[in-house]
Write an enzyme that holds these catalytic residues in place. Sequence first.
Site, PDB file in Angstrom:
ATOM      1  NE  ARG A 321      -4.267   0.108   1.789  1.00  0.00           N
ATOM      2  CZ  ARG A 321      -5.312   0.370   1.165  1.00  0.00           C
ATOM      3  NH1 ARG A 321      -5.341   1.654   0.602  1.00  0.00           N
ATOM      4  NH2 ARG A 321      -6.394  -0.545   0.664  1.00  0.00           N
ATOM      5  CD  GLU A 730      -7.508   2.167   6.425  1.00  0.00           C
ATOM      6  OE1 GLU A 730      -8.222   1.715   5.477  1.00  0.00           O
ATOM      7  OE2 GLU A 730      -6.295   1.830   6.733  1.00  0.00           O
TER       8      GLU A 730
HETATM    9  N1  MTE Z   1     -12.947   5.044  14.043  1.00  0.00           N
HETATM   10  C1  MTE Z   1     -12.916   4.707  15.449  1.00  0.00           C
HETATM   11  N2  MTE Z   1     -13.728   5.509  16.350  1.00  0.00           N
HETATM   12  N3  MTE Z   1     -12.294   3.718  15.967  1.00  0.00           N
HETATM   13  C2  MTE Z   1     -11.384   2.774  15.399  1.00  0.00           C
HETATM   14  O1  MTE Z   1     -10.680   1.863  15.846  1.00  0.00           O
HETATM   15  N4  MTE Z   1     -10.475   2.344  12.962  1.00  0.00           N
HETATM   16  C3  MTE Z   1     -10.039   3.259  11.612  1.00  0.00           C
HETATM   17  C4  MTE Z   1     -11.284   3.737  11.078  1.00  0.00           C
HETATM   18  N5  MTE Z   1     -11.963   4.666  12.258  1.00  0.00           N
HETATM   19  C5  MTE Z   1     -11.432   3.017  13.918  1.00  0.00           C
HETATM   20  C6  MTE Z   1     -11.931   4.342  13.322  1.00  0.00           C
HETATM   21  C7  MTE Z   1      -9.696   2.049  10.783  1.00  0.00           C
HETATM   22  S1  MTE Z   1      -7.871   1.637  10.900  1.00  0.00           S
HETATM   23  C8  MTE Z   1     -10.493   1.494   9.964  1.00  0.00           C
HETATM   24  S2  MTE Z   1      -9.533   0.352   8.689  1.00  0.00           S
HETATM   25  C9  MTE Z   1     -11.756   1.992   9.581  1.00  0.00           C
HETATM   26  O2  MTE Z   1     -12.243   2.738  10.830  1.00  0.00           O
HETATM   27  C10 MTE Z   1     -12.636   0.582   9.775  1.00  0.00           C
HETATM   28  O3  MTE Z   1     -13.820   0.614   9.741  1.00  0.00           O
HETATM   29  P1  MTE Z   1     -14.774   0.891   8.482  1.00  0.00           P
HETATM   30  O4  MTE Z   1     -14.205   0.109   7.439  1.00  0.00           O
HETATM   31  O5  MTE Z   1     -16.072   0.473   8.940  1.00  0.00           O
HETATM   32  O6  MTE Z   1     -14.746   2.330   8.074  1.00  0.00           O
HETATM   33  N1  HPA Z   2      -6.058  -2.726   4.476  1.00  0.00           N
HETATM   34  C1  HPA Z   2      -5.967  -3.448   5.709  1.00  0.00           C
HETATM   35  N2  HPA Z   2      -5.882  -4.432   5.919  1.00  0.00           N
HETATM   36  C2  HPA Z   2      -5.447  -5.327   4.599  1.00  0.00           C
HETATM   37  C3  HPA Z   2      -5.148  -4.921   3.535  1.00  0.00           C
HETATM   38  C4  HPA Z   2      -5.561  -3.216   3.304  1.00  0.00           C
HETATM   39  O1  HPA Z   2      -5.199  -2.907   2.250  1.00  0.00           O
HETATM   40  N3  HPA Z   2      -4.865  -5.569   2.559  1.00  0.00           N
HETATM   41  C5  HPA Z   2      -4.695  -6.754   3.299  1.00  0.00           C
HETATM   42  N4  HPA Z   2      -5.073  -6.878   4.742  1.00  0.00           N
HETATM   43 MO1  MOS Z   3      -7.569  -0.342   9.338  1.00  0.00          MO
HETATM   44  S1  MOS Z   3      -5.453  -0.062   9.257  1.00  0.00           S
HETATM   45  O1  MOS Z   3      -7.525  -1.068   7.753  1.00  0.00           O
HETATM   46  O2  MOS Z   3      -7.812  -1.480  10.403  1.00  0.00           O
END
Ligand code: MTE
Ligand code: HPA
Ligand code: MOS
Length: 783
Positions: A321, A730
Amino acid sequence: MNAFVDNSSIWSEVGQARPHESAAMHVAGEATYTDDIPEVQGTRHAALGLSQKVHALIKSIDLDAVKNAPGVIAVFTAKDIPGVNDCGPIIHDDPILADGKVEYVGQPIFIVVADSHDHARRAARKAIIDYEELPAILTPQEAKQANTFVLPPLRLQRGDFKRAIDASPHRVSGELYVGGQEHFYLEGQIAYVIPKEGHCMQVLCSTQHPSEMQHVVAHALGLHSHQVVVECRRMGGGFGGKESQSALWVAAAAICAARLHRPVKLRADRDDDMMVSGKRHCFHYEYEAGYDDDGRITAVKVEMVLRAGFSADLSGPVATRAVCHLDNAYYLSDVDIAAMCGKTNTQSNTAFRGFGGPQGAIAIENIIDNIARNLGKDPLEVRKMNFYGRDEAEGRNTTQYGQKVADNIIHDLIAELEASSEYHQRRIAVREFNNKSPILKKGIAITPVKFGIAFNVTHLNQAGALVHVYGDGSVLINHGGTEMGQGVNTKVAQVVAQELGINLRHVRCTATDTSKVANTSATAASTGADLNGKAAQQAAHSIRERLAHFIAKEWGVDITTDAAAIRFADDMVRSDRHAIPFTELVQKAYLARVQLWSDGFYATPNLQWDAKTLNGSPFSYFAYGAAVSEVIIDTLTGEWKLLRADLLYDAGNSLNPAIDIGQVEGAFIQGMGWLTTEELWWNKEGKLMTHAPSTYKIPSVSDCPDHFSVKLFKNKNSVDSIHHSKAVGEPPLLLSFSVFFAIRDAIASVAHYTINPVLNAPATCEAILHAVESVRAVNMDHP
Ligand code: MTE
Ligand code: HPA
Ligand code: MOS
């Protein structure tokens, strides 16, 4: 309700700013986290015994004092594991308990089980371990020097870097170091495992990846997956730290539960959590870039070495990534990008919000910042000049890995933010302020974000859901996503409410449970709502179809020619001539033996990726954003403050603007912490010394700027994502780049913007002061 007032055309549940599904329970202290689940009688408590050495052979372990400590019931080492001693997510190089060798300070060697959490923790410190110490590697640079990597290096080339750099009118080269980051989820790692009949295990834990936990427990105990049920109602934050690394805690608790036939809880206290678990990868970069008189980039070469830690964990996809985000929002014609996962004697680094994307993109932003200062231009001008083209005709819209950047909205988004934040006027004002202010200096920066949405491992882009409509018309959803505060349950519930035309209060999501939806992916890569929303929508759609056919027949309405003849909205079901409350329809349908529950499945279409050549279209679409930050620094102390931040983020047709704005704010502040105050520091013996909030400084409310404007960009996702929304979890973390480059701008003012300050991240007060002093010294040498 008057059945004949037809609000169906204006009624909507998606797109509304609804509170988080658990908001009221959160503030009332009623929301159940794993440690709040009432304990089963006979529950025992475990603690881990950790390595005190950074790299060593274990010659002998004397556990007598541990076994004889008050309250201790049992102690287990690697040889007590019934199945396989491994909890690695991809490569199987991650022992649950060290066996004969330790590779970092903090690596678990044994597990103590006692009658209380406190007894277990106290006993864990009493082991006498005889080590034979081995040489250690701590930094990514050392790992590169020693040629020790956890995985083969990655390299992506496009065009001809050598030819392009030779032909470039100007060049810039240098090094950059960007530190790692502790997840600092408020709820630490925890697992509670309850043995059931037939060697089955019920696992209650805090994880982003229940299916992986099921797999790891089955493996470690030598069970079938059908014997392990993993449940997670919610996490108090995960941020990537519970994507793979909840596994160790779950496996350790499961081993104890299996050996003792007792429920066992393993709750990490903060220090142990920080000593044991991996963090965001720090990166070291060596770069060289060519550019023309206008600032347009003509060639880029970047070699990145990341600190993988002692094992591979998710470092491979993280590095991938990073390679795929080196471009950020810019077209780079001739590139040579390498990424190496340095093997170090430290915690095994893992997923962290952005997953290598921020680390890739910051490298190009740093290069652009340098180019702008070298040319005496506004960095915004250089940024714009390098943006991907708006359309194919310009020949500037294919990424270095071969994906077309379709639907590029960054030009419009930046233009809107530039105007609304009054960037240009404020940039002039900042310079005027600096002319008159000898000690305090202001800085301003605007940075864009483009972030690829989808797991970069294609097969992970799938999800399932189960939707039940009960006889009273209420609806229960189970889907593969996990709730970590990000609001996935709220969004999925909104999607189902929309599909069935009912009010959100009739819909609820249950805990994530591997016995309900199988083979789920981690809730990660920001795809939680995209994937599970689609799967749940499909399930709800099947139920709606059955209900529509049933009532159409009753009413004598022909829906074979007009699918919209039966409408579901506002808790009512209508045709042009009839209306019935949803609940009544459900009761009728039940009596007529219509199936009122359904499953749903979704697999993201049009993804294609060749991991060997690093080529293809790994992402479903791109999410965009931009931010302007203005800071003030004290050039005598290095202290600083964020004065104002204006953020604009492209959430497509936002499913829930309130939640999305919260995500953008949180991500920005979390990113700001990463780039400024959060410093991980290992001593010479390889021990992480910043393993508690006393020494590791995360941002708090008082670090938020007084003027904090967060807006969503009006846009509709051009791909068929769930209600044409875009992911939000993210990407906005990268908006914090604007804080880092505003600090760099303020530092550069000390030498009238003629020198590129050497500034690594985190830009702590110490680092800022140091950079100010070096800029001053160079300025004195060359007045
Ligand atoms: N928001 C909160 N409040 N707590 C979390 O742990 N994790 C982040 C983001 N926002 C997180 C957060 C991460 S690393 C990811 S990948 C996404 O939320 C995952 O949730 P989603 O795919 O439903 O957005
Ligand atoms: N994001 C988070 N987790 C993962 C990914 C990614 O792009 N690819 C494989 N595991
Ligand atoms: Mo988020 S770093 O893809 O859990």
